[in-house]
Design a protein around this motif. Structure first.
Motif, PDB file in Angstrom:
ATOM      1  N   ILE A  48      56.460  22.825  92.685  1.00 13.99           N
ATOM      2  CA  ILE A  48      55.675  22.842  91.443  1.00 13.99           C
ATOM      3  C   ILE A  48      54.851  21.570  91.320  1.00 13.99           C
ATOM      4  O   ILE A  48      53.652  21.599  91.023  1.00 13.99           O
ATOM      5  CB  ILE A  48      56.606  23.016  90.225  1.00 13.99           C
ATOM      6  N   ALA A  50      53.847  19.666  93.672  1.00 13.42           N
ATOM      7  CA  ALA A  50      52.759  19.677  94.641  1.00 13.42           C
ATOM      8  C   ALA A  50      51.663  20.637  94.187  1.00 13.42           C
ATOM      9  O   ALA A  50      50.475  20.343  94.312  1.00 13.42           O
ATOM     10  CB  ALA A  50      53.295  20.090  96.008  1.00 13.42           C
ATOM     11  N   TYR A  51      52.069  21.779  93.625  1.00  7.83           N
ATOM     12  CA  TYR A  51      51.109  22.795  93.185  1.00  7.83           C
ATOM     13  C   TYR A  51      50.223  22.269  92.083  1.00  7.83           C
ATOM     14  O   TYR A  51      48.998  22.380  92.139  1.00  7.83           O
ATOM     15  CB  TYR A  51      51.894  24.024  92.730  1.00  7.83           C
ATOM     16  N   LEU A  52      50.851  21.619  91.101  1.00  6.07           N
ATOM     17  CA  LEU A  52      50.080  21.119  89.964  1.00  6.07           C
ATOM     18  C   LEU A  52      49.545  19.719  90.206  1.00  6.07           C
ATOM     19  O   LEU A  52      48.903  19.151  89.343  1.00  6.07           O
ATOM     20  CB  LEU A  52      50.956  21.130  88.712  1.00  6.07           C
ATOM     21  N   GLU A  53      49.863  19.143  91.398  1.00  2.00           N
ATOM     22  CA  GLU A  53      49.530  17.745  91.705  1.00  2.00           C
ATOM     23  C   GLU A  53      50.022  16.863  90.580  1.00  2.00           C
ATOM     24  O   GLU A  53      49.345  15.952  90.106  1.00  2.00           O
ATOM     25  CB  GLU A  53      48.027  17.589  91.925  1.00  2.00           C
ATOM     26  N   ASP A  54      51.233  17.140  90.138  1.00  2.00           N
ATOM     27  CA  ASP A  54      51.826  16.446  88.994  1.00  2.00           C
ATOM     28  C   ASP A  54      52.606  15.251  89.490  1.00  2.00           C
ATOM     29  O   ASP A  54      53.696  15.383  90.053  1.00  2.00           O
ATOM     30  CB  ASP A  54      52.738  17.447  88.270  1.00  2.00           C
ATOM     31  N   LEU A  57      56.070  14.609  87.782  1.00  2.00           N
ATOM     32  CA  LEU A  57      57.112  15.498  88.281  1.00  2.00           C
ATOM     33  C   LEU A  57      57.517  15.100  89.711  1.00  2.00           C
ATOM     34  O   LEU A  57      58.704  15.078  90.058  1.00  2.00           O
ATOM     35  CB  LEU A  57      56.611  16.948  88.265  1.00  2.00           C
ATOM     36  N   ASN A 101      53.781  27.263  98.229  1.00  2.00           N
ATOM     37  CA  ASN A 101      53.161  27.503  96.927  1.00  2.00           C
ATOM     38  C   ASN A 101      54.165  28.298  96.111  1.00  2.00           C
ATOM     39  O   ASN A 101      54.713  29.279  96.598  1.00  2.00           O
ATOM     40  CB  ASN A 101      51.881  28.324  97.160  1.00  2.00           C
TER      41      ASN A 101
END
Lengths: 508, 144
Positions: A48, A50-54, A57, A101
């Motif tokens: 997550i 990595a997906y949101l480039e957060d 997190l 993903n």
């Protein structure tokens, strides 16, 4: 016992070492798999992030990972950028975990890099392995100790006891070893019983050996007696001349010749032999050819300076790969003397003691064989028959004796004087020229012409004889004895027919 | 007569219920004036899961969703991400905590959604295919 203890100890050490490595490896694998599991656990949150480039997190994920003792550092990246990483993070040794993903599973969108705390993991594994080994040793060592003590009391001690007993047993005696009834049914007892069976067998064998030895000794004594008491002098010699045995007869014989019986053969005999070269050749050949050989040799006894004849028989025998020579000696001096006397008698004229015709012929044949030049004087007495007829045979014998004596004195020992037969004499002189021969013939005539005094019935009678002498020369006149005598005979007759009391040399 | 009407009503309700429980096509709609003609499945995921709040042409996008209890929501997210609704809820609770992305605005019914799309040029929403009107532009269609 020492070996047992040592091997027990060595076994413990080796086993502990193997066990230590085993536990260490297992522990290491377990911890590595734990790292994998932890990373797996955080991977959905990490996906997550990595997906949101957060980054928040992502940081949370990384911090969560690093809070584990077994993880040294971690980093989380999406395809382009590093979203979070712990302070100590380095690429080296990092394990990558690919992040899918969260909504499209086939697509990778980032990676978590986890660096395991290798030092910590290894230390942990080591501690764990070490404590395992400790536990193992606490169990195994007393067990091995117990085993060693049991082995000592049940095996080593009884075996040692058996061996001590066995060492004190005299082989071949009636002694047996004691088998403890406690061990009667086990292997120790069996060994003891087997040893006793073996001892019994050994005793029987020794017994047989002993009786055989007695037999052999008895036989040996007899043979020795035969050898030593034998009247035939015998010497036993080794290949290189070392004298091993000398029987009594040989000792006496050698002592009589002043020879030490311990001296080497054949030098002990050779020193007094008249023909040592022949003796040495004879023994050498005998040893070389390994044949029975017999010969006779003349020696000079150094004590009496008299001549001694010995007969030698050499017999070769091989025993245990070693050659021995039996030398049989025999003193044949008496036989030899007798033979010499016989031969002398056969060759001598009993009246005059000069060589008879047979003896003269032997000598002359020798000269001819050796091609020695000589002149032969055939002497035939004139007027001898009347002496016999008038004064009797004794007078005639006296004439012959006197003439023989004068001729023997006149002619040197090296030459020949002989009574050829009846009233005939032969004188032979080597290496002479015609002048000397003539001189000798004249001297012979002079001696014969000198009157011979003969006493008969108290009367002194003067007897006078003369001689006709024929001379022939070898090899000038003939090359055989027969021919030579014939030539001399022809010359002698020519004198006899004419002048008498003269000499002439054969001429064709 | 009353009995007839009530029985007819009952039949209607039953037939409606049957219609609702049947799988039906879901379509994505935007304001009629929005220049976007169509979006890809992937672009839809990114917009609805909070990654990008913009249309492919770069204009800002306002994603519209139904309230948690609405039955269409579960079918939509299943069709969009292949995940069930509890996983989607868990995702949002995790993402909301860090504050980087926020979930779409929630509305109680298709009517409310349709009103909002018609009045908001940058809105994007999902509807049952049967509810689409001429004032809406369909840019994507989930085929069951």
């Amino acid at each position: 016992m020492l070996i047992l203890s040592l091997s027990t100890f060595a076994f413990s050490v080796v086993y502990a070492k193997i066990y230590y490595h085993h536990v260490f490896d297992t522990e290491l694998k377990r911890l590595e798999s734990t790292v994998r599991q932890i990373s797996q656990t955080v991977s959905s949150t990490a996906s997550i992030a990595a997906y949101l480039e957060d980054k928040d997190l992502a940081n949370e994920v990384v911090n969560g990972l690093v809070s584990n003792d077994i993880i040294l550092s971690a980093a989380l990246t999406n395809k382009q950028t590093v979203l979070a990483k712990s302070i100590l993070y380095k690429d080296q040794g990092a394990l990558p975990f690919y992040l899918p993903n969260p909504f499209i599973l086939q697509e990778n969108i980032g990676i978590i890099y986890v660096v395991p705390n290798t030092l910590y993991i290894e230390q942990n594994a080591r501690d764990s392995a070490f404590s395992s080994v400790q536990t193992l040793l606490v169990v195994v060592l007393p067990m091995l100790l117990l085993f060693a003590v049991l082995a000592l009391f049940l095996i080593s001690r009884p075996l040692g006891h058996l061996s001590k007993q066995l060492a004190s047993v005299l082989p071949g005696s009636a002694q047996r070893i004691y088998v403890d009834p406690l061990n009667d049914q086990n292997e120790i007892g069996k060994i003891g019983k087997d040893i006793n069976v073996m001892l019994a067998n050994t005793e029987t064998l020794f017994e047989q050996e002993r009786s055989l030895r007695v037999e052999v000794e008895k036989l040996e004594k007899r043979f020795r007696l035969m050898f030593e008491r034998s009247s035939s002098p015998t010497v036993l010699v080794k290949e290189h001349g070392e004298v091993i045995l000398v029987n009594d007869a040989a000792k006496d014989l050698l002592a009589g010749m002043g020879i030490d019986s311990e001296e080497r053969f054949p030098e002990n005999l050779g020193q007094f032999c008249k023909t040592p070269d022949i003796l040495y050749t004879f023994t050498e050949n005998s040893i070389k050819l390994k044949q029975v050989m017999q010969s006779e040799f003349e020696f000079t006894n150094p004590l009496t300076l008299s001549s001694v004849w010995l007969s030698l028989i050499i017999l070769n025998t091989k025993s245990d790969g070693q050659w021995y020579f039996q030398v049989f000696l025999a003193d044949i001096t008496a036989r030899k003397t007798m033979l010499n006397q016989l031969s002398h008698r056969a060759q001598r004229d009993s009246l005059t003691s000069l060589y008879n015709r047979y003896g003269a012929e032997l000598t002359l044949m020798e000269w001819i064989d050796s091609e020695t030049q000589f002149s032969l004087l055939l002497i035939d007495l004139d007027k001898f028959k009347p002496v016999n007829d008038i004064y009797g045979h004794n007078a005639g014998d006296e004439v012959l004796k006197q003439i023989a004596k004068r001729l023997a004195q006149l002619v040197p020992n090296t030459e020949l004087v002989s009574r050829w037969g009846g009233d005939e004499f032969v004188v032979a002189i080597k290496d002479v020229n015609i002048v000397k021969v003539n001189h000798m013939a004249q001297q012979v005539l002079d001696e014969i012409n000198t009157s011979i005094t003969y006493e008969k019935n108290g009367h002194r009678i003067e007897l006078n004889v003369s001689a006709s002498i024929g001379i022939a020369h070898f090899p000038m006149h003939a090359d055989s004895l027969k021919g030579l005598v014939e030539c001399a005979d022809v010359a002698m007759y020519s004198v006899k027919k004419t002048s008498k009391n003269n000499f002439t040399i054969y001429s064709t | 007569m009353r009995a007839y009407i009530s029985s007819l009503c009952f039949l209607l309700i039953v037939s409606m219920k049957l219609e609702a429980s049947e799988p039906q096509d879901i379509v994505i709609v935007v304001n009629k004036n929005n220049p976007i003609e169509q979006v890809t499945h992937r672009q839809l995921i990114d917009m609805y899961m909070g990654k990008y709040l913009a249309f492919p042409n770069g204009h800002m996008a306002i994603t519209l969703d139904y309230r948690k209890e609405h039955p269409l929501r579960s079918a939509f997210f299943k069709a969009l991400t292949g995940r069930n609704i509890s996983q989607i809820n868990a995702y949002w609770s995790r993402v909301k905590f860090s504050g980087k992305a926020s979930p779409p605005q929630a509305y109680p019914s298709t009517e409310a959604i349709i009103d909002k799309v018609i009045t908001t040029p940058s809105a994007i929403a999902y509807l049952p295919a049967s509810a689409v009107t001429d004032e809406l532009k369909v840019v994507y269609r989930f085929v069951q």
